[in-house]
Write a protein that holds these residues in place. Structure first.
Motif, PDB file in Angstrom:
ATOM      1  N   GLU A 194       0.724   5.459   3.265  1.00  0.00           N
ATOM      2  CA  GLU A 194       1.313   5.982   4.540  1.00  0.00           C
ATOM      3  C   GLU A 194       2.765   5.238   4.602  1.00  0.00           C
ATOM      4  O   GLU A 194       3.768   5.826   4.661  1.00  0.00           O
ATOM      5  CB  GLU A 194       0.527   5.869   5.503  1.00  0.00           C
ATOM      6  N   THR A 195       2.564   4.120   4.638  1.00  0.00           N
ATOM      7  CA  THR A 195       3.891   2.921   4.645  1.00  0.00           C
ATOM      8  C   THR A 195       4.725   3.462   3.721  1.00  0.00           C
ATOM      9  O   THR A 195       6.119   3.430   3.782  1.00  0.00           O
ATOM     10  CB  THR A 195       3.487   1.470   4.691  1.00  0.00           C
ATOM     11  N   ALA A 196       4.275   3.266   2.389  1.00  0.00           N
ATOM     12  CA  ALA A 196       5.212   3.487   1.215  1.00  0.00           C
ATOM     13  C   ALA A 196       5.893   4.869   1.374  1.00  0.00           C
ATOM     14  O   ALA A 196       7.234   5.149   1.086  1.00  0.00           O
ATOM     15  CB  ALA A 196       4.573   3.235   0.018  1.00  0.00           C
ATOM     16  N   THR A 197       5.190   5.908   1.517  1.00  0.00           N
ATOM     17  CA  THR A 197       5.857   7.187   1.865  1.00  0.00           C
ATOM     18  C   THR A 197       6.892   7.240   2.808  1.00  0.00           C
ATOM     19  O   THR A 197       7.878   7.855   2.548  1.00  0.00           O
ATOM     20  CB  THR A 197       4.574   8.499   1.943  1.00  0.00           C
ATOM     21  N   GLN A 198       6.303   6.877   3.741  1.00  0.00           N
ATOM     22  CA  GLN A 198       7.513   6.577   5.076  1.00  0.00           C
ATOM     23  C   GLN A 198       8.889   5.916   4.374  1.00  0.00           C
ATOM     24  O   GLN A 198      10.056   6.266   4.926  1.00  0.00           O
ATOM     25  CB  GLN A 198       6.902   6.151   6.234  1.00  0.00           C
ATOM     26  N   LEU A 199       8.533   4.931   3.863  1.00  0.00           N
ATOM     27  CA  LEU A 199       9.741   3.833   3.700  1.00  0.00           C
ATOM     28  C   LEU A 199      10.633   4.868   2.399  1.00  0.00           C
ATOM     29  O   LEU A 199      11.810   4.762   2.439  1.00  0.00           O
ATOM     30  CB  LEU A 199       9.437   2.541   2.971  1.00  0.00           C
ATOM     31  N   ALA A 200       9.590   5.153   1.302  1.00  0.00           N
ATOM     32  CA  ALA A 200      10.513   6.025   0.517  1.00  0.00           C
ATOM     33  C   ALA A 200      11.311   7.302   1.030  1.00  0.00           C
ATOM     34  O   ALA A 200      12.608   7.624   0.489  1.00  0.00           O
ATOM     35  CB  ALA A 200       9.406   6.817  -0.686  1.00  0.00           C
ATOM     36  N   LYS A 201      10.920   7.843   2.000  1.00  0.00           N
ATOM     37  CA  LYS A 201      11.716   8.768   3.002  1.00  0.00           C
ATOM     38  C   LYS A 201      12.947   8.307   3.293  1.00  0.00           C
ATOM     39  O   LYS A 201      13.986   8.973   3.574  1.00  0.00           O
ATOM     40  CB  LYS A 201      10.900   9.567   3.814  1.00  0.00           C
ATOM     41  N   LYS A 202      13.102   7.033   3.766  1.00  0.00           N
ATOM     42  CA  LYS A 202      14.098   6.426   4.335  1.00  0.00           C
ATOM     43  C   LYS A 202      15.265   5.810   3.193  1.00  0.00           C
ATOM     44  O   LYS A 202      15.931   5.024   3.439  1.00  0.00           O
ATOM     45  CB  LYS A 202      13.791   5.192   5.252  1.00  0.00           C
ATOM     46  N   GLY A 203      14.615   6.168   1.993  1.00  0.00           N
ATOM     47  CA  GLY A 203      15.647   5.622   0.783  1.00  0.00           C
ATOM     48  C   GLY A 203      15.325   4.265   0.229  1.00  0.00           C
ATOM     49  O   GLY A 203      16.025   3.767  -0.395  1.00  0.00           O
ATOM     50  N   ILE A 204      14.186   3.509   0.777  1.00  0.00           N
ATOM     51  CA  ILE A 204      13.711   2.260   0.314  1.00  0.00           C
ATOM     52  C   ILE A 204      13.082   2.445  -1.149  1.00  0.00           C
ATOM     53  O   ILE A 204      12.192   3.343  -1.349  1.00  0.00           O
ATOM     54  CB  ILE A 204      12.856   1.473   1.176  1.00  0.00           C
ATOM     55  N   LYS A 205      13.716   1.631  -2.116  1.00  0.00           N
ATOM     56  CA  LYS A 205      13.198   1.771  -3.370  1.00  0.00           C
ATOM     57  C   LYS A 205      12.311   0.575  -3.868  1.00  0.00           C
ATOM     58  O   LYS A 205      11.658   0.752  -4.960  1.00  0.00           O
ATOM     59  CB  LYS A 205      14.388   1.935  -4.394  1.00  0.00           C
ATOM     60  N   ILE A 206      12.097  -0.212  -3.030  1.00  0.00           N
ATOM     61  CA  ILE A 206      11.362  -1.461  -3.753  1.00  0.00           C
ATOM     62  C   ILE A 206      10.106  -1.724  -2.706  1.00  0.00           C
ATOM     63  O   ILE A 206      10.772  -1.845  -1.293  1.00  0.00           O
ATOM     64  CB  ILE A 206      11.934  -2.683  -3.887  1.00  0.00           C
ATOM     65  N   PHE A 207       9.071  -1.824  -2.792  1.00  0.00           N
ATOM     66  CA  PHE A 207       7.964  -1.745  -1.694  1.00  0.00           C
ATOM     67  C   PHE A 207       7.166  -3.154  -2.118  1.00  0.00           C
ATOM     68  O   PHE A 207       6.779  -3.497  -3.363  1.00  0.00           O
ATOM     69  CB  PHE A 207       6.958  -0.792  -2.098  1.00  0.00           C
ATOM     70  N   ARG A 208       7.210  -4.036  -1.046  1.00  0.00           N
ATOM     71  CA  ARG A 208       6.430  -5.218  -0.984  1.00  0.00           C
ATOM     72  C   ARG A 208       5.098  -4.871  -0.424  1.00  0.00           C
ATOM     73  O   ARG A 208       4.879  -4.269   0.505  1.00  0.00           O
ATOM     74  CB  ARG A 208       7.138  -6.303  -0.474  1.00  0.00           C
ATOM     75  N   ALA A 209       4.016  -5.783  -0.859  1.00  0.00           N
ATOM     76  CA  ALA A 209       2.880  -5.640   0.130  1.00  0.00           C
ATOM     77  C   ALA A 209       1.939  -7.028  -0.620  1.00  0.00           C
ATOM     78  O   ALA A 209       2.063  -7.267  -1.908  1.00  0.00           O
ATOM     79  CB  ALA A 209       1.734  -4.622  -0.283  1.00  0.00           C
ATOM     80  N   GLY A 210       1.482  -8.134   0.186  1.00  0.00           N
ATOM     81  CA  GLY A 210       0.641  -9.164  -0.089  1.00  0.00           C
ATOM     82  C   GLY A 210      -0.624  -8.501  -0.697  1.00  0.00           C
ATOM     83  O   GLY A 210      -1.354  -8.063   0.266  1.00  0.00           O
ATOM     84  N   ILE A 211      -1.144  -8.913  -1.761  1.00  0.00           N
ATOM     85  CA  ILE A 211      -2.423  -8.694  -2.221  1.00  0.00           C
ATOM     86  C   ILE A 211      -3.513  -9.822  -2.100  1.00  0.00           C
ATOM     87  O   ILE A 211      -4.538  -9.691  -1.523  1.00  0.00           O
ATOM     88  CB  ILE A 211      -2.261  -8.394  -3.698  1.00  0.00           C
ATOM     89  N   TRP A 212      -2.751 -11.052  -2.175  1.00  0.00           N
ATOM     90  CA  TRP A 212      -3.386 -12.365  -1.879  1.00  0.00           C
ATOM     91  C   TRP A 212      -2.679 -13.068  -0.748  1.00  0.00           C
ATOM     92  O   TRP A 212      -1.374 -13.240  -0.865  1.00  0.00           O
ATOM     93  CB  TRP A 212      -3.353 -13.180  -3.149  1.00  0.00           C
ATOM     94  N   LYS A 213      -3.481 -13.212   0.258  1.00  0.00           N
ATOM     95  CA  LYS A 213      -2.703 -13.923   1.439  1.00  0.00           C
ATOM     96  C   LYS A 213      -2.973 -15.341   1.647  1.00  0.00           C
ATOM     97  O   LYS A 213      -4.038 -15.862   1.746  1.00  0.00           O
ATOM     98  CB  LYS A 213      -2.989 -13.110   2.728  1.00  0.00           C
ATOM     99  N   PRO A 214      -2.056 -16.460   1.473  1.00  0.00           N
ATOM    100  CA  PRO A 214      -2.084 -17.690   1.880  1.00  0.00           C
ATOM    101  C   PRO A 214      -2.037 -17.891   3.363  1.00  0.00           C
ATOM    102  O   PRO A 214      -1.365 -17.641   3.911  1.00  0.00           O
ATOM    103  CB  PRO A 214      -0.859 -18.345   1.505  1.00  0.00           C
ATOM    104  N   ARG A 215      -3.378 -18.234   4.109  1.00  0.00           N
ATOM    105  CA  ARG A 215      -3.546 -18.317   5.408  1.00  0.00           C
ATOM    106  C   ARG A 215      -3.571 -19.659   6.173  1.00  0.00           C
ATOM    107  O   ARG A 215      -4.072 -20.642   5.037  1.00  0.00           O
ATOM    108  CB  ARG A 215      -4.699 -17.536   5.984  1.00  0.00           C
ATOM    109  N   THR A 216      -2.756 -19.997   6.967  1.00  0.00           N
ATOM    110  CA  THR A 216      -2.903 -21.420   7.511  1.00  0.00           C
ATOM    111  C   THR A 216      -4.367 -21.981   7.934  1.00  0.00           C
ATOM    112  O   THR A 216      -4.816 -23.207   7.436  1.00  0.00           O
ATOM    113  CB  THR A 216      -2.149 -21.366   8.676  1.00  0.00           C
ATOM    114  N   LYS A 217      -5.313 -21.062   8.335  1.00  0.00           N
ATOM    115  CA  LYS A 217      -6.873 -21.565   8.791  1.00  0.00           C
ATOM    116  C   LYS A 217      -7.381 -20.533   7.935  1.00  0.00           C
ATOM    117  O   LYS A 217      -7.239 -19.365   7.720  1.00  0.00           O
ATOM    118  CB  LYS A 217      -6.661 -21.567  10.041  1.00  0.00           C
TER     119      LYS A 217
END
Ligand code: PEP
Ligand code: MN
Length: 355
Positions: A35-58
Motif C-alpha cells: 500500500e505504501t509503495a503503491t501510493q509512493l509510486a503514484k507520486k513519482g517516487i522511484k526508490i523504496f526504503r523499508a527496514g527488514i532488520w531493525k536495531p532497537r535501543t531496548k
C-alpha cells in the motif's frame, strides 16, 4: 586512504537533485509495504526504503520482520518498477538481501560506530556490485564515519554514498539527533565526489521538522533525501512520530527550493567579503576579551580567589543565551559558543595564575 569511487548509477534514476528514497521505517506486513509503495509510486517516487532488520535501543521493541519481508520488496520491484533499499547490519543480512536482489543497501548509524561490525560487513560485501549508503555513526566522529567508508570501499564497493542522520545527544528537546551540519560539510570538503543524502526523519524525529530539514539539506548542496513515509503513520510499529504519508511527502517535495549551488556570482563574492570582515571582528573581540580575562586572573591571584566562580558563569550563560535568542540565534548555539569562550578564559586565567 583515498576512496576509489564510481557514480551511484542507479538504474532508471536520473542523478538530479534531490534523489529521493522514501518508504516506511520498517516493513511490517505485506499489505502495508504494498500500500505504501503503491501510493509512493503514484507520486513519482522511484526508490523504496523499508527496514527488514531493525536495531532497537531496548530489547522488546519490534526488531523487524526479518527475511519473510524480502519477497514483499521483490513484489515492489516487479509490480511497481521501483528500486528497493534496506539496512544491513550483519553478514547474514548482506547475504539474504543480496540473494533477494535488494538494489541498494544502507548501513545504520549504530553499526557504523563499531569498526569490528563494519569490517565484518565489508568482508561479506566483497565481490558484490551493489551501491552502499553509509549512515553517520551515532557519535559525532567524522574519522569513524570515513573509516567505515574506507572499510567498505576496501572490499571493492565503489558505488558509495552517505546518509546524514544526525548525532545522538542527551538533550532531545528540539532534534532527536543533532544535525551538526559542519560534519557533513567537512566530509563534502574532504571527499567531494561522495554523494550525500539527508535524513530529516531521523534528525528531526517529528513530522513538522521534515520540511525545514529537507530544505536545509538542499541549501547545503546535498544530493538526495531519505524520508520515512508510511500509509498509516500513526499506526507504524517503529518511529511513528516521524513518518509522513506519501501525500504529505509529495507536498513537501513540491515546496522544496532546489538551488544550483555551484555558481559563484559577484553578489555572493561581496557577501563573502562581509562574512570575512565579521570573522575578523569576532577574532579581534575575542582576543580583547581574553586580555581582560587575564587581567581578572591577576586580580584573583592577588586576592587568593579561585578561577571558576560558578555564580558568575551561570549568569553569563543565562544572559547571553537569552540575548542571542532575541537576536534570532538558537539558545543551543549560544550555549555552545559561550561555553567554549568560558573554557578558553579559564585556560588563560590558570596560565596567568601559575606564572
Ligand atoms: C532507519 O533508517 O530506520 C534507522 C534505523 O536509521 P539509523 O541507523 O539512522 O538510526
Ligand atoms: Mn526509522
Amino acid at each position: 586512504m583515498e576512496l576509489e569511487l564510481q557514480p551511484l548509477k542507479l538504474p532508471g534514476i536520473e542523478p538530479k537533485r534531490p534523489v529521493v528514497i522514501a518508504g516506511p521505517c520498517s516493513a511490517e506486513t505485506e499489505e502495508q509495504v504494498m500500500e505504501t509503495a503503491t501510493q509512493l509510486a503514484k507520486k513519482g517516487i522511484k526508490i523504496f526504503r523499508a527496514g527488514i532488520w531493525k536495531p532497537r535501543t531496548k530489547p522488546g521493541g519490534f526488531e523487524g520482520v526479518g527475511t519473510v519481508g524480502l519477497p514483499w520488496l521483490q513484489r515492489v520491484q516487479k509490480e511497481l518498477g521501483m528500486l528497493t533499499a534496506t539496512e544491513v547490519a550483519t553478514p547474514r543480512h548482506v547475504e539474504a538481501a543480496l540473494d533477494a536482489g535488494v538494489d541498494i543497501l544502507w548501513v545504520g548509524a549504530r553499526t557504523v560506530a563499531n569498526p569490528f561490525a563494519m569490517q565484518e560487513l565489508a568482508d561479506s560485501l566483497r565481490g558484490a556490485d551493489v551501491p552502499v549508503l553509509v549512515k553517520n555513526p551515532v557519535n559525532p566522529d567524522l574519522e569513524l564515519w570515513i573509516g567505515g567508508l574506507e572499510r567498505i570501499n576496501g572490499a571493492g564497493i565503489k558505488r558509495l554514498g552517505v546518509i546524514h542522520r544526525g548525532f545522538s545527544s542527551y538533550d532531545k528537546r528540539l532534534y532527536r539527533n543533532l544535525p551538526m551540519w559542519h560534519i557533513p560539510i567537512e566530509l563534502r570538503r574532504r571527499i567531494p565526489a561522495l554523494p550525500i543524502f539527508g535524513d530529516p526523519s531521523h534528525i528531526g524525529g517529528k513530522r513538522e521538522l521534515i520540511a525545514p530539514l529537507s530544505q536545509q539539506a538542499m541549501d547545503l548542496g546535498f544530493d538526495g533525501l531519505v524520508i520515512e513515509s508510511h500509509c498509516r503513520p500513526d499506526d507504524a510499529w517503529s518511529d511513528s512520530f516521524q513518518q509522513i504519508t506519501p501525500d504529505v511527502l509529495d507536498f513537501i517535495l513540491d515546496k522544496l527550493v532546489v538551488r544550483n549551488g555551484v555558481q559563484s556570482t559577484e553578489s555572493l563574492e561581496a557577501l563573502r567579503r562581509q562574512i570575512d570582515e565579521c570573522d575578523n571582528s569576532i577574532i579581534e573581540l575575542l582576543a580583547k576579551r581574553m586580555r581582560v580575562s587575564r587581567e581578572i586572573g591577576l586580580y584573583k591571584r592577588e586576592h587568593d580567589m579561585t578561577v571558576v566562580q560558578t555564580g558568575r558563569y551561570t549568569e553569563i550563560l543565562d544572559k547571553r543565551g537569552a540575548q542571542g535568542v532575541l537576536c534570532g540565534m538558537s539558545g543551543e548555539f549560544m550555549k555552545v559558543i559561550f561555553e567554549a569562550i568560558h573554557e578558553e578564559s579559564v585556560r588563560q586565567q590558570i596560565d596567568i595564575m601559575n606564572k
